[in-house]
Design an enzyme around this catalytic site. Structure first.
Site, mmCIF file in Angstrom:
data_model
loop_
_atom_site.group_PDB
_atom_site.id
_atom_site.type_symbol
_atom_site.label_atom_id
_atom_site.label_comp_id
_atom_site.label_asym_id
_atom_site.label_seq_id
_atom_site.Cartn_x
_atom_site.Cartn_y
_atom_site.Cartn_z
ATOM 1 N N ARG A 133 0.849 -1.080 -0.050
ATOM 2 C CA ARG A 133 -0.059 -0.241 0.057
ATOM 3 C C ARG A 133 0.803 1.259 0.107
ATOM 4 N NH1 ARG A 133 -4.765 0.472 -1.456
ATOM 5 N NH2 ARG A 133 -5.382 -1.393 -0.100
ATOM 6 N N ARG A 176 1.572 -6.212 -9.554
ATOM 7 C CA ARG A 176 1.938 -5.755 -8.691
ATOM 8 C C ARG A 176 2.000 -6.898 -7.298
ATOM 9 N NH1 ARG A 176 -3.431 -2.848 -5.956
ATOM 10 N NH2 ARG A 176 -5.219 -4.684 -5.905
ATOM 11 N N HIS A 213 0.291 3.456 -10.386
ATOM 12 C CA HIS A 213 -0.699 3.780 -9.615
ATOM 13 C C HIS A 213 -0.030 4.797 -8.407
ATOM 14 C CE1 HIS A 213 -3.866 3.467 -6.565
ATOM 15 N NE2 HIS A 213 -4.860 2.427 -7.305
ATOM 16 N N ASP A 251 -12.928 9.253 -6.403
ATOM 17 C CA ASP A 251 -12.143 8.166 -7.209
ATOM 18 C C ASP A 251 -12.784 8.352 -8.581
ATOM 19 O OD1 ASP A 251 -11.285 5.737 -8.067
ATOM 20 O OD2 ASP A 251 -12.299 4.437 -6.588
ATOM 21 N N GLU A 291 -2.716 8.910 -10.957
ATOM 22 C CA GLU A 291 -2.289 7.731 -11.762
ATOM 23 C C GLU A 291 -2.167 7.958 -13.267
ATOM 24 O OE1 GLU A 291 -4.752 4.811 -9.996
ATOM 25 O OE2 GLU A 291 -5.142 5.737 -8.479
HETATM 26 O O1 TA6 Z 1 -6.948 3.668 -8.811
HETATM 27 C C1 TA6 Z 1 -8.345 3.952 -7.927
HETATM 28 C C2 TA6 Z 1 -8.560 2.557 -7.380
HETATM 29 O O2 TA6 Z 1 -8.941 1.635 -8.468
HETATM 30 C C3 TA6 Z 1 -9.762 2.739 -6.147
HETATM 31 O O3 TA6 Z 1 -10.973 2.437 -6.890
HETATM 32 C C4 TA6 Z 1 -9.257 2.228 -4.996
HETATM 33 O O4 TA6 Z 1 -9.927 1.093 -4.756
HETATM 34 C C5 TA6 Z 1 -7.803 2.023 -5.299
HETATM 35 O O5 TA6 Z 1 -7.455 2.006 -6.570
HETATM 36 C C6 TA6 Z 1 -7.045 1.103 -4.533
HETATM 37 O O6 TA6 Z 1 -7.304 -0.357 -5.085
HETATM 38 P P1 TA6 Z 1 -6.659 -1.610 -4.142
HETATM 39 O O7 TA6 Z 1 -6.921 -2.769 -4.969
HETATM 40 O O8 TA6 Z 1 -5.039 -1.138 -4.145
HETATM 41 O O9 TA6 Z 1 -7.178 -1.453 -2.555
#
Ligand code: TA6
Length: 304
Positions: free
Chosen positions: A74, A100, A170, A214, A273
């Site tokens: 994260r 990832r 991201h 988002d 992103e």
């Molecule tokens: O890029 C935004 C997103 O797709 C959000 O919808 C949010 O869920 C975030 O990524 C994080 O996703 P993750 O799968 O890493 O928890």
């Protein structure tokens, strides 16, 4: 996998690049050159740290990030590939693909005359990746650590039939106080608002974050400027090979719902992103074709 000592002997650069074992047990590349410092995990080719000298860190990394194989870290720059968000047809597959949460390998490291340092990491298909995505590919991530951080994800399709790809770099950015941040560059750009069921809207003026955000801005190839009025700096995010930009902050409630995200973490981060994330900007790779997705991150003084 090679030992840390073998990796260090093969890829280390004197006084600039070392490879150590992170407390998770995973290999971690440390770069410290005349411009900046950076850290890159071989796990997920995950850049978790970038800091030009004299600056606060640029990337946000959760203090509660979970270092477990199969789970994405994260923070930093997760590599989202070959699909963005939920898998288009199979909901049992993991969100955001599998780039990832696999170990990558070092292809090369080198030092440029301008003082920047380059690390190239690769991920290729295997029986194991075929069980998730039945295609042959070679992914190369080229990371250049200089006064700016430049990251290029090159995807080479190694089959005879076309394949559709969505992807993202991201990136999680550190900000001092989300209430004192504005994001410029997307004025008048249409976006899909994921917080209201993908409704279509259009940005007016700069972005401020005051609730869960988002959004997939598409189409856009523009630079984004993250203006941090507390740190008195602007982070410029430039890109290439990308037709959309995602802006994400989970805000309070969603942050509390994530085990690897501090409850108040949403106050000090924002994701901007570099993506190709929707049906509108899906990349179709023809046989043996290559596509490059690039993000370049630099810091400038704040101009209001
Ligand atoms: O890029 C935004 C997103 O797709 C959000 O919808 C949010 O869920 C975030 O990524 C994080 O996703 P993750 O799968 O890493 O928890």
């Amino acid at each position: 996998m090679s030992t840390i000592q073998q990796l260090q002997e093969q890829f280390g650069i004197a006084n600039t690049l070392t490879i150590t074992t992170h407390p998770s047990g995973w290999p971690l590349i440390h770069i410290h050159n005349q411009h900046a410092s950076a850290e890159i995990h071989l796990y997920a080719a995950h850049i978790t740290h970038f800091q030009p000298h004299g600056q606060e860190p640029i990337l946000w990394l959760s203090k509660q990030a979970i270092y477990r194989e199969g789970k994405a870290l994260r923070g930093g720059i997760p590599i989202i590939w070959p699909w963005f968000g939920p898998h288009p047809t199979d909901q049992t597959l993991p969100q955001h693909g599998f780039g990832r949460n696999r170990f990558w390998q070092i292809a090369q490291t080198k030092q440029h005359d301008d003082g920047s340092t380059v690390v190239q990491l690769v991920l290729t298909d295997s029986e194991e990746t075929h069980s998730v995505w039945p295609h042959r590919f070679r992914l190369t991530l080229t990371i250049t650590v200089g006064r700016a951080l430049e990251v290029t994800l090159e995807m080479h399709h190694q089959e005879d039939k076309p394949v559709d790809i969505t992807a993202a770099l991201h990136t999680y950015f550190t900000v001092a106080d989300i209430n004192q941040v504005t994001i410029e560059g997307l004025d008048s750009t249409p976006y899909l608002d994921k917080t209201t069921g993908y409704t279509q809207k259009t940005q007016t003026g700069e972005i401020t974050i005051t609730a869960e955000t988002d959004r997939v801005y598409v189409p856009t190839t523009a630079d984004c400027l993250i203006k941090d009025h507390t740190l008195q700096r602007t982070i410029r995010v430039s890109k290439a090979g990308s037709q959309s930009t995602v802006v994400w902050n989970p805000w309070q409630e969603k942050a509390q719902g994530m085990g690897d995200f501090p409850d108040d973490g949403y106050k000090t981060m924002v994701c901007v992103e570099t993506t190709n994330a929707t049906a509108q900007d899906t990349v179709t790779l023809t046989p043996q074709a290559t596509h490059q997705l690039t993000t370049k991150i630099s810091v400038e003084p704040l101009e209001i």
